[in-house]
Design a protein around this motif. Structure first.
Motif, mmCIF file in Angstrom:
data_model
loop_
_atom_site.group_PDB
_atom_site.id
_atom_site.type_symbol
_atom_site.label_atom_id
_atom_site.label_comp_id
_atom_site.label_asym_id
_atom_site.label_seq_id
_atom_site.Cartn_x
_atom_site.Cartn_y
_atom_site.Cartn_z
ATOM 1 N N PRO A 166 43.787 28.634 64.843
ATOM 2 C CA PRO A 166 43.132 29.198 66.028
ATOM 3 C C PRO A 166 41.610 29.124 65.854
ATOM 4 C CG PRO A 166 44.881 30.642 65.233
ATOM 5 C CD PRO A 166 44.640 29.612 64.170
ATOM 6 N N LYS A 167 40.920 28.475 66.793
ATOM 7 C CA LYS A 167 39.464 28.315 66.713
ATOM 8 C C LYS A 167 38.741 29.401 67.501
ATOM 9 C CE LYS A 167 37.700 25.135 65.008
ATOM 10 N NZ LYS A 167 37.132 25.022 63.676
ATOM 11 N N SER A 168 39.388 29.898 68.545
ATOM 12 C CA SER A 168 38.845 30.982 69.360
ATOM 13 C C SER A 168 40.032 31.608 70.078
ATOM 14 C CB SER A 168 37.825 30.452 70.372
ATOM 15 O OG SER A 168 38.473 29.705 71.387
ATOM 16 N N GLU A 169 39.754 32.534 70.948
ATOM 17 C CA GLU A 169 40.819 33.199 71.702
ATOM 18 C C GLU A 169 41.610 32.200 72.550
ATOM 19 O OE1 GLU A 169 41.122 36.613 75.184
ATOM 20 O OE2 GLU A 169 39.265 36.394 74.043
ATOM 21 N N HIS A 170 40.946 31.101 72.959
ATOM 22 C CA HIS A 170 41.593 30.151 73.872
ATOM 23 C C HIS A 170 41.772 28.748 73.300
ATOM 24 C CE1 HIS A 170 41.451 33.099 77.044
ATOM 25 N NE2 HIS A 170 40.184 33.320 76.755
ATOM 26 N N MET A 171 41.171 28.439 72.141
ATOM 27 C CA MET A 171 41.196 27.082 71.581
ATOM 28 C C MET A 171 42.000 27.055 70.281
ATOM 29 S SD MET A 171 40.201 23.838 71.642
ATOM 30 C CE MET A 171 38.773 23.701 72.698
ATOM 31 N N ALA A 172 42.975 26.145 70.214
ATOM 32 C CA ALA A 172 43.810 25.970 69.029
ATOM 33 C C ALA A 172 43.614 24.557 68.491
ATOM 34 C CB ALA A 172 45.277 26.201 69.381
ATOM 35 N N LYS A 173 43.416 24.443 67.177
ATOM 36 C CA LYS A 173 43.259 23.123 66.559
ATOM 37 C C LYS A 173 44.543 22.745 65.835
ATOM 38 C CE LYS A 173 40.363 20.074 63.937
ATOM 39 N NZ LYS A 173 39.129 19.869 63.224
ATOM 40 N N VAL A 174 45.185 21.683 66.317
ATOM 41 C CA VAL A 174 46.414 21.174 65.713
ATOM 42 C C VAL A 174 46.029 20.341 64.498
ATOM 43 C CG1 VAL A 174 48.474 19.765 66.092
ATOM 44 C CG2 VAL A 174 47.525 21.142 67.974
ATOM 45 N N GLN A 175 46.703 20.612 63.381
ATOM 46 C CA GLN A 175 46.386 19.918 62.135
ATOM 47 C C GLN A 175 47.670 19.598 61.368
ATOM 48 O OE1 GLN A 175 43.994 23.126 60.404
ATOM 49 N NE2 GLN A 175 42.145 21.954 60.853
ATOM 50 N N ARG A 176 47.546 18.669 60.442
ATOM 51 C CA ARG A 176 48.598 18.357 59.477
ATOM 52 C C ARG A 176 49.944 18.050 60.133
ATOM 53 N NH1 ARG A 176 44.101 19.310 57.334
ATOM 54 N NH2 ARG A 176 43.882 19.901 55.132
ATOM 55 N N VAL A 177 49.902 17.261 61.203
ATOM 56 C CA VAL A 177 51.146 16.820 61.842
ATOM 57 C C VAL A 177 51.777 15.778 60.920
ATOM 58 C CG1 VAL A 177 52.174 15.758 63.875
ATOM 59 C CG2 VAL A 177 50.148 17.237 64.118
ATOM 60 N N ALA A 178 52.977 16.080 60.425
ATOM 61 C CA ALA A 178 53.609 15.207 59.439
ATOM 62 C C ALA A 178 55.103 15.097 59.713
ATOM 63 C CB ALA A 178 53.379 15.751 58.027
ATOM 64 N N HIS B 38 43.465 25.553 75.586
ATOM 65 C CA HIS B 38 43.054 24.222 75.135
ATOM 66 C C HIS B 38 43.552 23.978 73.711
ATOM 67 C CE1 HIS B 38 40.189 24.894 78.403
ATOM 68 N NE2 HIS B 38 40.210 23.577 78.524
ATOM 69 N N ALA B 39 43.912 22.722 73.453
ATOM 70 C CA ALA B 39 44.257 22.285 72.105
ATOM 71 C C ALA B 39 43.344 21.129 71.743
ATOM 72 C CB ALA B 39 45.715 21.851 72.024
ATOM 73 N N THR B 40 42.977 21.064 70.476
ATOM 74 C CA THR B 40 42.146 19.981 69.972
ATOM 75 C C THR B 40 42.778 19.483 68.676
ATOM 76 O OG1 THR B 40 39.877 19.350 69.372
ATOM 77 C CG2 THR B 40 40.600 21.544 68.696
ATOM 78 N N LEU B 41 42.455 18.269 68.295
ATOM 79 C CA LEU B 41 42.924 17.730 67.022
ATOM 80 C C LEU B 41 42.060 16.549 66.625
ATOM 81 C CD1 LEU B 41 44.598 14.893 67.759
ATOM 82 C CD2 LEU B 41 46.357 16.531 68.415
ATOM 83 N N GLY B 42 42.116 16.203 65.363
ATOM 84 C CA GLY B 42 41.495 14.996 64.843
ATOM 85 C C GLY B 42 42.606 14.003 64.557
#
Length: 141
Positions: free
Chosen positions: A61-73, A102-106
């Motif tokens: 969780p990056k903020s109340e509304h933004m989630a960062k998706v990581q380590r998709v395996a 919102h969702a974000t990812l690298g």
């Protein structure tokens, strides 16, 4: 495809084992970069099929509304089966239910098309993360 179970988990031993197989062994990511100390700050999901744990991801969780998706395996035996998309769609719906907008990812460059098909849009320059080229992507939930 055999039935699968997707669940949010707090015991992340199976998730860490999948990540080690995919990222450390499979892609040569240094262990100290894969195991970055952020797992306690994240939400974790695990996919289990008839043969056992097969896929995972974590969300920071990056903020109340933004989630960062990581380590998709996803383990090699289940790639190309639609299981990764199923996991992502399931988690995006759960994140929306939790109030994230919102969702974000690298994304690794090789996975851009996968995430685009799920509704993510790439932006910004290409960058190196753990020796692998990535681009940032965002999606409204």
């Amino acid at each position: 495809m055999t039935p699968v179970r997707i669940e949010q988990v707090t015991n992340i031993a199976d998730a860490l084992a999948i990540r080690a197989t995919v990222f450390i062994e499979g892609q040569g990511v240094p262990e100290n970069e894969e195991v970055d100390g952020r797992d306690p700050d994240c939400l974790h999901w695990l996919v289990t099929d008839a043969q056992g744990p097969v896929a995972t991801l974590r969300v920071l969780p990056k903020s109340e509304h933004m989630a960062k998706v990581q380590r998709v395996a996803v383990l090699e035996r289940a790639r190309g089966t639609g299981l990764g998309a199923m996991l992502m769609q399931h988690v995006m719906a759960e994140l929306a239910d939790m109030g994230f907008t919102h969702a974000t990812l690298g994304a690794q460059l090789s996975a851009l098309g996968f995430y685009e098909r799920l509704g993510f849009r790439a932006h910004g320059p290409t960058y190196d993360d753990a020796g692998i080229e990535h681009r940032d992507m965002d999606m409204s939930l």
